[in-house]
Scaffold this active site. Structure first.
Site, short mmCIF file in Angstrom:
data_model
loop_
_atom_site.label_atom_id
_atom_site.label_comp_id
_atom_site.label_asym_id
_atom_site.label_seq_id
_atom_site.Cartn_x
_atom_site.Cartn_y
_atom_site.Cartn_z
CG ASN A 80 92.70 -14.20 -1.85
OD1 ASN A 80 92.42 -15.37 -2.09
ND2 ASN A 80 92.73 -13.28 -2.79
CD GLU A 125 90.50 -18.83 -12.63
OE1 GLU A 125 91.00 -17.69 -12.71
OE2 GLU A 125 89.84 -19.34 -13.55
CG LEU A 126 97.55 -20.49 -11.34
CD1 LEU A 126 98.66 -21.09 -12.17
CD2 LEU A 126 97.30 -21.34 -10.10
CB CYS A 167 94.51 -12.95 -7.67
SG CYS A 167 92.76 -12.89 -7.97
N1 LIG Z 1 93.41 -16.07 -10.10
C1 LIG Z 1 92.58 -16.09 -9.09
O1 LIG Z 1 91.37 -16.12 -9.26
C2 LIG Z 1 93.11 -16.06 -7.68
C3 LIG Z 1 92.23 -15.77 -6.65
C4 LIG Z 1 92.72 -15.74 -5.35
C5 LIG Z 1 94.05 -16.02 -5.08
N2 LIG Z 1 94.87 -16.31 -6.10
C6 LIG Z 1 96.29 -16.56 -5.84
O2 LIG Z 1 96.45 -17.38 -4.69
C7 LIG Z 1 97.67 -17.09 -4.05
C8 LIG Z 1 97.45 -16.84 -2.59
O3 LIG Z 1 96.69 -17.86 -2.00
P1 LIG Z 1 97.33 -18.98 -1.06
O4 LIG Z 1 98.52 -18.44 -0.33
O5 LIG Z 1 96.21 -19.57 -0.27
O6 LIG Z 1 97.85 -20.02 -2.15
P2 LIG Z 1 98.48 -21.47 -1.94
O7 LIG Z 1 98.84 -21.96 -3.29
O8 LIG Z 1 99.51 -21.45 -0.90
O9 LIG Z 1 97.27 -22.35 -1.35
C9 LIG Z 1 96.08 -22.54 -2.06
C10 LIG Z 1 95.47 -23.87 -1.66
O10 LIG Z 1 96.33 -24.92 -2.09
C11 LIG Z 1 96.54 -25.82 -1.01
N3 LIG Z 1 97.83 -26.48 -1.22
C12 LIG Z 1 99.05 -26.15 -0.75
N4 LIG Z 1 99.97 -27.04 -1.19
C13 LIG Z 1 99.33 -27.95 -1.96
C14 LIG Z 1 99.73 -29.10 -2.71
N5 LIG Z 1 100.99 -29.50 -2.76
N6 LIG Z 1 98.78 -29.76 -3.41
C15 LIG Z 1 97.49 -29.36 -3.40
N7 LIG Z 1 97.06 -28.30 -2.69
C16 LIG Z 1 97.96 -27.59 -1.99
C17 LIG Z 1 96.46 -24.92 0.21
O11 LIG Z 1 96.24 -25.69 1.36
C18 LIG Z 1 95.29 -24.05 -0.16
O12 LIG Z 1 94.08 -24.70 0.09
C19 LIG Z 1 98.21 -15.88 -4.77
O13 LIG Z 1 99.19 -16.26 -5.69
C20 LIG Z 1 96.99 -15.32 -5.48
O14 LIG Z 1 97.27 -14.53 -6.59
C21 LIG Z 1 94.44 -16.34 -7.39
O1 LIG Z 2 91.95 -12.74 -5.34
C1 LIG Z 2 91.44 -12.78 -6.44
C2 LIG Z 2 89.99 -12.80 -6.57
O2 LIG Z 2 89.59 -13.69 -7.57
C3 LIG Z 2 89.47 -11.46 -6.86
S1 LIG Z 2 87.91 -11.31 -6.23
O3 LIG Z 2 87.97 -11.43 -4.76
O4 LIG Z 2 87.06 -12.39 -6.77
O5 LIG Z 2 87.37 -10.00 -6.65
#
Ligand SMILES: NC(=O)c1ccc[n+]([C@@H]2O[C@H](COP(=O)([O-])OP(=O)(O)OC[C@H]3O[C@@H](n4cnc5c(N)ncnc54)[C@H](O)[C@@H]3O)[C@@H](O)[C@H]2O)c1
Ligand SMILES: O=C[C@H](O)CS(=O)(=O)O
Length: 477
Positions: free
Chosen positions: A156, A252-253, A286
């Protein structure tokens, strides 16, 4: 340049060389759903070669001042290429062009902040001499790099969130094997070229593209990786933690962020900020506002304002300057969001506006008559849907905000200092934002969640603490 950068077939970046693989993966333009680029697909041998190179690179000195200059130079090169990076971000993510420019600016700032932190990494003096029998001793701590860090990043914000891994990791003297999201890898690969141009020593940064599960597992199996820093979904985060053994893990989830609007709030300000921060990047943030709790006395007034502002948002081609909301990352995500909204309606929710899907785009949607157990409230929507509910009592609303498996950030609009301070103490989150919505972040602040939102903090200064070991040196004098 923009067309060339997208039309390219990208290789893996291993030990300073670009290696193409026979098997490739397509990267789609998220608005047209047509193929924009092709990327290489790493196998186990590539993963092992990258980790080996990263381990060897640790043996060559890379002093803090050199780290500072490389990171500052990379930031400068990124700024010079803002428009090119922004357009590519918009194509690979589907993010409106204005937001993409903002992400490039933030990414450059994240690198600059990391550069500055590279010069201030320090330990502390420990008064061991105060212990009986240690009168002739002195001690201090050093912060030393953990070694090879595997960084796995989401789709994202694929540039700035990559910089939040690479910046602090390099600043702290580590080497990095980066695995960007397979649906949005292009800006991460371009960033590797920028680091090369900025003079990063060979092997300090390796970039592997391909399937997450495959690369993730090969990285987890490789004992030369000392730490995993992951941003993404809770399921994958939990999997990484379960397989990492005793190695360091920073996670970071997700979140289902709440924002409270109290009766004394500036309703105009609250409605403007909540509109913006519910629907930025089509809600795929997120800390995007997902649950709004409004004090009953001002509920109708606030809802009217929120609706008016939301209905002005333009859904369309993210490359057009006036578009506010682009497509979701995949058609199936738009279909999922649509099905969650439909399920909520079957359970009694009312669509105040939106509730419409066109291909991968979903119209900004406000739901009322919701209950806290509907999927749109309890789970992470990661789409442009916000639910609005009323509350009467401060204790009640704090309990409802806390009734979540997540705890990344929350927002609170109020001018009541006592309420703000009570919320600061009692709301279970990594960050509470007063008089703004949950989705406030600047890149040097400590950022990270509690509960299922993760462990460890980002923001270069805090990430460096995660990415270094504290070592004590005791001198017997
Ligand atoms: N807390 C934060 O700072 C933050 C920031 C951005 C996004 N997010 C979270 O990320 C999620 C959305 O992003 P997404 O759809 O790309 O997430 P995702 O977990 O599907 O993928 C994230 C990364 O993990 C990799 N991945 C997938 N399966 C894996 C495995 N088994 N082992 C290791 N790596 C693997 C993917 O290829 C990708 O690079 C949402 O839940 C969002 O809240 C959190
Ligand atoms: O998606 C979550 C991000 O950590 C928020 S931000 O893009 O860094 O503001």
């Amino acid at each position: 340049m923009t067309a060339t950068a997208l039309e390219k077939q990208y290789g893996l970046y291993i030990n300073g060389e670009w290696k193409s693989t026979e098997e490739t993966m397509d990267v789609l333009n998220k608005y047209t759903q047509k193929i924009a680029s092709k990327i290489s697909k790493a196998d186990k041998s590539h993963v092992d070669e990258a980790v080996k190179g990263a381990k060897l690179a640790l043996e060559k000195p890379f002093h803090p001042t050199d780290r500072y200059h490389v990171l500052m130079k990379a930031a400068q090169l990124l700024i010079e290429r803002t428009e090119e990076f922004a357009r590519i971000l918009t194509v690979e993510v589907g993010k409106p062009i204005g937001e993409s420019r903002g992400e490039v600016e933030r990414a450059a700032l994240t690198l600059q902040i990391s550069a500055e932190e590279a010069k201030r990494i320090h330990g502390e003096g420990i008064p061991v001499e105060s212990a009986p029998g240690s009168e002739n001793r002195m001690a201090f701590t050093l912060r030393v790099p953990v070694g090879v860090i595997a960084a796995i990043t989401p789709f994202n914000a694929p540039l700035n969130l990559v910089c939040h891994k690479i910046g602090p990791a390099l600043a702290a003297g580590n080497t990095v094997v980066l695995k960007p999201a397979e649906v949005t890898p292009i800006t991460a690969l371009m960033l590797a070229s920028i680091f090369e141009e900025a003079g990063l020593p060979l092997g300090r940064l390796q970039v592997l593209t391909g399937e997450g599960a495959g690369i993730g597992n090969w990285l987890l199996e490789n004992k030369d990786v000392s730490m995993f820093t992951f941003t993404g979904s809770p399921g994958v985060g939990e999997y990484i933690r379960s397989k990492a053994g005793l190695r360091k893990v920073a996670l970071e989830l997700g979140n289902n962020s709440a924002t409270i609007v109290h009766k004394d709030a500036d309703l105009e300000q609250a409605a403007s900020l909540i509109t913006q921060k519910s629907f930025n990047n089509a809600g795929q943030v997120c800390i995007s506002v997902q649950r709004v709790y409004v004090q009953e006395e001002v509920y109708e007034q606030f809802l009217l304002k929120l609706k008016e502002k939301t209905e002005k948002l333009i859904v369309g081609n993210p490359l057009e300057e006036n578009t506010d909301i682009g497509p979701l990352i995949r058609l199936r995500e738009a279909e999922r969001v649509d099905s969650w909204v439909k399920e909520a309606v079957q359970q009694g929710a009312k669509i105040e506006t939106g509730g419409k899907r066109e291909g991968a785009s979903y119209y900004p949607t406000i739901l009322t008559n919701v209950n806290d157990d509907m999927k749109v409230c309890r789970e992470e929507v990661f789409g442009p849907v916000v639910s609005v509910a009323g509350y009467n009592d401060i204790n009640e609303v704090i309990a409802r905000v806390n009734d979540s498996d997540y705890g990344l950030q929350a927002g609170l609009f109020t001018n009541d200092l006592k309420f703000a301070m009570k919320a600061a103490r009692e709301i279970e989150v990594g960050g509470l934002i007063v008089n703004d919505a949950s989705a406030y972040r600047v890149d040097h602040m400590p950022y990270g969640g509690v509960k299922n939102s993760g462990t460890g903090k980002e923001g270069p200064k805090y990430a460096i603490e995660e990415m270094t070991e504290e070592k004590i040196i005791v001198m017997n004098l």
